[in-house]
Every structure is written in structure tokens, then in C-alpha cells.
Scaffold this active site. Structure first.
Site, PDB file in Angstrom:
ATOM      1  CE  LYS A 194      -3.643   5.476  -1.485  1.00  0.00           C
ATOM      2  NZ  LYS A 194      -4.677   6.213  -2.220  1.00  0.00           N
TER       3      LYS A 194
ATOM      4  CE1 TYR B 264      -3.652   2.582   0.789  1.00  0.00           C
ATOM      5  CE2 TYR B 264      -2.234   3.278   2.600  1.00  0.00           C
ATOM      6  CZ  TYR B 264      -3.332   3.488   1.783  1.00  0.00           C
ATOM      7  OH  TYR B 264      -4.097   4.619   1.959  1.00  0.00           O
TER       8      TYR B 264
HETATM    9  P1  NAP Z   1     -13.594   3.698   1.471  1.00  0.00           P
HETATM   10  O1  NAP Z   1     -14.589   4.180   2.439  1.00  0.00           O
HETATM   11  O2  NAP Z   1     -13.269   2.235   1.394  1.00  0.00           O
HETATM   12  O3  NAP Z   1     -14.023   4.212   0.004  1.00  0.00           O
HETATM   13  C1  NAP Z   1     -13.325   3.818  -1.125  1.00  0.00           C
HETATM   14  C2  NAP Z   1     -14.299   3.705  -2.281  1.00  0.00           C
HETATM   15  O4  NAP Z   1     -13.534   3.379  -3.460  1.00  0.00           O
HETATM   16  C3  NAP Z   1     -15.312   2.565  -2.091  1.00  0.00           C
HETATM   17  O5  NAP Z   1     -16.602   2.967  -2.497  1.00  0.00           O
HETATM   18  C4  NAP Z   1     -14.765   1.465  -3.014  1.00  0.00           C
HETATM   19  O6  NAP Z   1     -15.761   0.602  -3.530  1.00  0.00           O
HETATM   20  C5  NAP Z   1     -14.190   2.318  -4.134  1.00  0.00           C
HETATM   21  N1  NAP Z   1     -13.249   1.572  -4.958  1.00  0.00           N
HETATM   22  C6  NAP Z   1     -12.275   0.704  -4.566  1.00  0.00           C
HETATM   23  N2  NAP Z   1     -11.636   0.208  -5.633  1.00  0.00           N
HETATM   24  C7  NAP Z   1     -12.207   0.767  -6.732  1.00  0.00           C
HETATM   25  C8  NAP Z   1     -12.001   0.642  -8.118  1.00  0.00           C
HETATM   26  N3  NAP Z   1     -11.066  -0.182  -8.618  1.00  0.00           N
HETATM   27  N4  NAP Z   1     -12.778   1.355  -8.958  1.00  0.00           N
HETATM   28  C9  NAP Z   1     -13.753   2.177  -8.479  1.00  0.00           C
HETATM   29  N5  NAP Z   1     -14.001   2.333  -7.185  1.00  0.00           N
HETATM   30  C10 NAP Z   1     -13.237   1.635  -6.307  1.00  0.00           C
HETATM   31  O7  NAP Z   1     -12.171   4.391   1.723  1.00  0.00           O
HETATM   32  P2  NAP Z   1     -11.754   5.895   2.191  1.00  0.00           P
HETATM   33  O8  NAP Z   1     -11.249   5.790   3.568  1.00  0.00           O
HETATM   34  O9  NAP Z   1     -12.802   6.861   1.831  1.00  0.00           O
HETATM   35  O10 NAP Z   1     -10.456   6.091   1.263  1.00  0.00           O
HETATM   36  C11 NAP Z   1     -10.448   6.896   0.103  1.00  0.00           C
HETATM   37  C12 NAP Z   1      -8.994   7.116  -0.309  1.00  0.00           C
HETATM   38  O11 NAP Z   1      -8.288   7.750   0.758  1.00  0.00           O
HETATM   39  C13 NAP Z   1      -8.237   5.818  -0.608  1.00  0.00           C
HETATM   40  O12 NAP Z   1      -7.395   6.000  -1.726  1.00  0.00           O
HETATM   41  C14 NAP Z   1      -7.406   5.616   0.641  1.00  0.00           C
HETATM   42  O13 NAP Z   1      -6.217   4.881   0.403  1.00  0.00           O
HETATM   43  C15 NAP Z   1      -7.105   7.043   1.040  1.00  0.00           C
HETATM   44  N6  NAP Z   1      -6.769   7.181   2.451  1.00  0.00           N
HETATM   45  C16 NAP Z   1      -7.700   7.047   3.430  1.00  0.00           C
HETATM   46  C17 NAP Z   1      -7.337   7.210   4.775  1.00  0.00           C
HETATM   47  C18 NAP Z   1      -8.328   7.137   5.884  1.00  0.00           C
HETATM   48  O14 NAP Z   1      -7.928   7.384   7.034  1.00  0.00           O
HETATM   49  N7  NAP Z   1      -9.587   6.812   5.655  1.00  0.00           N
HETATM   50  C19 NAP Z   1      -5.986   7.450   5.090  1.00  0.00           C
HETATM   51  C20 NAP Z   1      -5.060   7.550   4.079  1.00  0.00           C
HETATM   52  C21 NAP Z   1      -5.455   7.431   2.754  1.00  0.00           C
HETATM   53  P3  NAP Z   1     -15.992  -0.815  -2.766  1.00  0.00           P
HETATM   54  O15 NAP Z   1     -16.458  -0.466  -1.400  1.00  0.00           O
HETATM   55  O16 NAP Z   1     -16.989  -1.502  -3.621  1.00  0.00           O
HETATM   56  O17 NAP Z   1     -14.644  -1.498  -2.758  1.00  0.00           O
END
Ligand code: NAP
Length: 250
Positions: free
Chosen positions: A160, A156
Site C-alpha cells: 500500500k 501489506y
Molecule cells: P473485501 O470486502 O475483501 O473486498 C475486496 C474485493 O476485491 C473482493 O470482492 C475480492 O474478491 C476482490 N479481489 C481481491 N483480489 C482481486 C483480484 N486480484 N482481482 C479482482 N478482484 C479481486 O475488502 P474491503 O474491505 O472492501 O477492501 C477494499 C480495499 O480497501 C482493499 O484494497 C483493502 O486493502 C482496502 N482497505 C480496507 C480497509 C477496511 O477497513 N476494510 C482498511 C484499509 C484498506 P474475493 O472475495 O473473491 O477475493
């Protein structure tokens, strides 16, 4: 503060949940028309419903944002229904936790395909619209783990870190075209992804300098600034929205 993005079309990948949904709602509030690209049809429809209920304009597009043909079809549908795309938020991602020696080749390839190859392909599909408009905003959602590392997330963090490099190289190559490319590395934002991580979210939030987990609105505010006209002199930059988890300059 709201900033007018009236007349602009924004694609936000992974906007059917969490941070992507938060950014979609915020850019819609700033009057952009939003294309919600997500694998999950129910999540994408729910985001559109919330935007429309608030008086905004949005389109749900079910697409695997790591698949070249699906990306092309999603972009064509977005252009046909909303118009040329000049704001792109590469947000879709996955974040498995697996100790380094247990990550097999397939898992490594999947993380790189979704978190790095996907944004590369989506950006390549959409940049021609921005070049034609002589204006564009690329906002990449990286991770604070690129700044501090993250236990059992070698694949991961590598993905990133690749997205970080892609952002800077795009900023350099596109600098004179009116297109900016910047990144937001979130840290500990309260989303379904975070709730699925092997940590105690409340204890983790309490341990941070600000004493709480982040909310999706915290990331959305940074994205709204980067999407705005006011951010035109910022490119290749990082807005570290992480509650003080990491205070370095990278
Ligand atoms: P989340 O709630 O899991 O939302 C991610 C969304 O992306 C989900 O709806 C997922 O669909 C969709 N997705 C995954 N793979 C996909 C693909 N190949 N094509 C289209 N859609 C796809 O996650 P989040 O926490 O909001 O994270 C959003 C971004 O922020 C990510 O890139 C993550 O790495 C980054 N991030 C988050 C945090 C944090 O603290 N939350 C920290 C650092 C970085 P499904 O549910 O169907 O898989």
C-alpha cells in the site's frame, strides 16, 4: 449531495464486495455507468443487481485485476459495452496477517502482485482513454496502515505504501493532462475483509476517536468527491477517512 457524472464510465476493481461495492453504488447514484471488475462472479452480479434496482447502469466483468491479459480483456469488454473509461478506482486488494519472519517469498509476491502491480497495470491500460478525453480521475484505495504501520502486515503495508508512491508520481506526470490521481486510505471500515481480520471489530471501533467502525458509505462519499468536477484542483492528495485513527498530514 450528489454530483453528476452523467456520460462518464467508471471502472471499480474489487467492486463485488465491501468498499468497492459501496463506491460503485455511490458513483452510479451520481449517474456514472459502472464497470464492476471482480474475481468473484456472484459478488459482481450482486453489485450490478443493486445498481440496476436503484435505476443505474452497470456491467459485471469477472477478472483477475493483477493479470495483464485479463485486464486487457476486461477493458476491451467495458469499452465495447459502456464506452471509454475516464474514472478508475483501484480498490481490489488482499490483506493477510502474517508475522514478518513467517512471510515466505510466495506470500510477499502475491500481496505485491495484487495490491501494487495490479493497480499499476490497470492504470496503464486505462490512462490512454483519459488522455484521449483530456479528462480523468484515478482514485487509489490505499490504507491507513501506510500512516501508522500495522502489526503482522509488513507485506501489506509495503504494497500500500507502493500504491501511495504510485499515486503521487502519476499525479505529477499527468498533472497537465486533465487527469488527477488521489488516494483514500481507509481505516477500519466494516467489510468482509475487516470481519476476517484478527481483531475484535466492535471493541476496535469503540476505541477510535469517533467511537465507531466506518461504513462503506464513508469511503464512497470521499470517492464521489474525488471523481467529481469539483475536485479538479486536487491531485496527489490523500483524504484520510479513518474515524480519527491517524491525524497526521501524510
Ligand atoms: P473485501 O470486502 O475483501 O473486498 C475486496 C474485493 O476485491 C473482493 O470482492 C475480492 O474478491 C476482490 N479481489 C481481491 N483480489 C482481486 C483480484 N486480484 N482481482 C479482482 N478482484 C479481486 O475488502 P474491503 O474491505 O472492501 O477492501 C477494499 C480495499 O480497501 C482493499 O484494497 C483493502 O486493502 C482496502 N482497505 C480496507 C480497509 C477496511 O477497513 N476494510 C482498511 C484499509 C484498506 P474475493 O472475495 O473473491 O477475493
Amino acid at each position: 449531495m450528489t454530483r453528476s457524472l452523467e456520460g462518464k464510465v467508471a471502472v471499480i476493481t474489487g467492486a463485488g464486495s465491501g468498499i468497492g461495492r459501496g463506491i460503485a453504488l455511490r458513483l452510479a447514484e451520481d449517474k456514472a455507468a459502472i464497470a464492476v471488475w471482480d474475481l468473484n462472479p456472484e459478488g459482481a452480479a450482486e453489485t450490478v443487481k443493486q445498481i440496476e434496482a436503484a435505476g443505474g447502469k452497470a456491467l459485471a466483468v469477472v477478472a483477475d485485476c493483477s493479470d495483464k491479459a485479463a485486464i486487457k480483456a476486461a477493458a476491451d469488454e467495458t469499452r465495447a459495452k459502456l464506452g471509454p473509461i475516464t474514472i478508475l478506482v483501484n480498490n481490489a486488494g488482499i490483506a493477510p496477517f502474517t508475522p514478518f519472519m513467517d512471510v515466505d517469498d510466495d506470500e510477499f509476491d502475491k500481496v505485491i502482485r495484487i495490491n501494487l502491480r495490479g493497480p499499476w497495470l490497470v492504470t496503464k491500460e486505462i490512462v490512454p482513454d483519459m488522455l484521449a478525453a483530456k479528462w480523468g480521475r484515478i482514485i487509489n484505495i490505499t490504507s491507513s496502515s501506510t500512516q501508522s504501520g500495522s502489526f503482522a502486515q509488513t507485506h501489506y503495508v509495503a504494497s500500500k505504501g507502493g500504491l501511495l508512491g504510485l499515486t503521487k508520481a502519476l499525479a505529477l506526470e499527468l498533472g497537465k493532462t486533465g487527469i488527477t490521481a488521489n488516494m483514500i486510505p481507509p481505516g477500519s471500515i466494516d467489510t468482509p475483509m475487516l470481519r476476517g481480520a484478527p481483531i475484535d471489530p466492535e471493541a476496535y471501533g469503540a476505541s477510535l476517536p469517533v467511537g465507531r467502525l466506518g461504513q462503506v458509505a464513508d469511503i464512497a462519499a470521499a470517492a464521489a468527491f474525488l471523481a467529481s468536477e469539483e475536485a479538479s484542483y486536487m491531485t496527489g492528495q490523500t483524504i484520510s477517512t479513518n474515524g480519527g485513527r491517524y491525524m497526521g498530514s501524510a
